[in-house]
Scaffold this active site. Structure first.
Site, PDB file in Angstrom:
ATOM      1  N   SER A   1      -1.095  -6.019 -16.285  1.00 39.55           N
ATOM      2  CA  SER A   1      -2.133  -7.031 -16.481  1.00 39.55           C
ATOM      3  C   SER A   1      -2.593  -7.038 -17.930  1.00 39.55           C
ATOM      4  CB  SER A   1      -3.344  -6.734 -15.578  1.00 39.55           C
ATOM      5  OG  SER A   1      -2.961  -6.609 -14.227  1.00 39.55           O
TER       6      SER A   1
ATOM      7  N   ASP B   1     -13.208  -6.560  -1.393  1.00 40.88           N
ATOM      8  CA  ASP B   1     -13.754  -5.619  -2.368  1.00 40.88           C
ATOM      9  C   ASP B   1     -14.328  -6.312  -3.609  1.00 40.88           C
ATOM     10  OD1 ASP B   1     -14.304  -2.996  -3.252  1.00 40.88           O
ATOM     11  OD2 ASP B   1     -12.502  -2.960  -4.468  1.00 40.88           O
TER      12      ASP B   1
ATOM     13  N   GLU C   1     -17.534 -11.059 -13.226  1.00 42.79           N
ATOM     14  CA  GLU C   1     -17.839 -11.064 -14.655  1.00 42.79           C
ATOM     15  C   GLU C   1     -17.803 -12.489 -15.195  1.00 42.79           C
ATOM     16  OE1 GLU C   1     -15.868  -8.260 -17.161  1.00 42.79           O
ATOM     17  OE2 GLU C   1     -15.853  -6.685 -15.643  1.00 42.79           O
TER      18      GLU C   1
END
Length: 376
Positions: A180, A249, A254
């Protein structure tokens, strides 16, 4: 050509802008699906060093890779085979983190046209040549060993499951995982982490208010920043995304501070999705069922992906086929996407039947100065 240096190369075709005044909304969405940015993924061996072992907030082994051009990427190794399901007695907060879930979530995010997941690709790493021989971390070097099957393995030190019995192993040296792209540093692109209003209890007992109060959304709408702008609508986009993947989860989200209250939510850390294709966790949709609101653009996209010509499972299968680790998802997971999409549309349909479409389907990009509930 836009290059994510040191990780992969991505080629983009320019997508023309089609507005509702030029054609219908449906045609615009069809155009978007047909003319999605095309890319080629080319994994490369440009790892310069392994900078760290486990993120402080995490439970599972992840590697922060420093690349030859000083870029960084997070590598999550394979912990489960594609066909393995999360045991039904596992709590969501102790579930495995799946590398293929990170990859699939990136593709699903693009298919839904959210584009809120940083780029992810599958990659094979040689654990000896690209980790052991390159790392300057003596603690990491000390936990390499050769298994009874003559595979090179390693583990890391953390609070919970980082022990030798939880090691990851190459075959004999190659290890697959997800890579990532790191977001820009906070000094360049400041962002903040905000608790999800529909956060779950991270304990073996107890419940949160939203689980027992069907009017919980009314309380959320009174609170900043959910009392104006698009923040609540973005939350609902996020839970639809999480429901499709099965990810329970999502304790925080953000946002980049530069864009103010109307900035989009970042959909980070998706490795606990795609765990149980046989189970649909409808509680993930609580914000949608309790608030009964959805963006018009999101609803049109979902309806399009429910049509046989653009079936979500088919589009995802085609998109994932271009990843180096294809097949990324089993057919059971792909079929689960179609089933869950139907559940989302039925939920919206019940809201429309109860409140009427003008009260449920919201035009995108409401002005921050207007209260969300008054801009329907």
């Amino acid at each position: 050509m836009t290059e994510l240096k040191g990780v992969w190369t991505v080629r983009f075709r320019v997508r023309q802008t089609v507005t509702a005044s030029q054609t219908s909304d449906k045609a615009a969405l069809e155009h978007s699906v047909h003319r999605r940015p095309c890319y080629e993924t080319k994994p490369c061996s440009l790892i310069l060093n392994v900078q760290s072992v486990v993120k402080p907030s995490g439970l599972h082994l992840k590697l922060a890779l420093k690349l030859q051009d000083f870029g960084k990427a997070m590598f999550k190794p394979m912990r489960q085979e594609r066909h393995e399901e999360t045991p039904e007695n596992f709590f969501y907060f102790v579930d495995f983190q799946r590398h293929n879930a990170e990859i699939a979530a990136f593709h699903l995010d693009r298919v839904l046209d959210f584009r809120r997941v940083p780029p992810v690709t599958g990659r094979f790493i040689n654990v000896t040549g690209e980790i052991l021989y390159l790392t300057h971390n003596e603690e990491l070097r000390s936990v390499f060993f050769t298994s009874p099957a003559n595979n090179t393995c390693f583990f890391a030190k953390c609070l919970y499951v980082c022990k030798s019995e939880y090691a990851v192993c190459g075959h004999p040296d190659l290890l697959e995982g997800s890579m990532s792209a790191y977001l820009p540093g906070l000094s360049i692109a400041p962002r903040i982490s905000i608790p999800n209003p529909w956060i779950r209890t991270y304990s073996f007992t107890g419940t949160e208010e939203w689980e027992v109060n069907p009017l919980y959304c009314d309380n959320v709408k009174k609170l900043y920043p959910y009392n104006s702008g698009n923040r609540l609508l973005n939350i609902i986009d996020m839970v639809i995304f999480d429901f499709l993947t099965g990810n329970m989860d999502r304790h925080h989200y953000e946002v980049f501070t530069k864009f103010g209250d109307d900035g989009f939510l970042l959909h980070l850390d998706n490795a606990r999705g795609f765990g149980r294709p046989s189970h649909d966790e409808v509680s993930i949709l609580a914000p949608l069922t309790q608030c009964c609101m959805i963006k018009r653009s999101t609803l049109f996209r979902l309806k399009l992906l429910a049509q046989s010509e653009y079936r979500l499972s088919d589009v995802m299968r085609a998109s994932l086929s271009r990843d180096p680790l294809t097949p990324v998802l089993t057919e059971d997971h792909l079929q689960a996407l179609d089933r869950r999409l139907g559940q989302v549309l039925r939920t919206v349909g019940k809201c429309v039947k109860k409140l009427g479409e003008p009260q449920v389907v919201i035009t995108d990009f409401a002005e921050s100065s207007r209260v969300t509930t008054g801009n329907r």
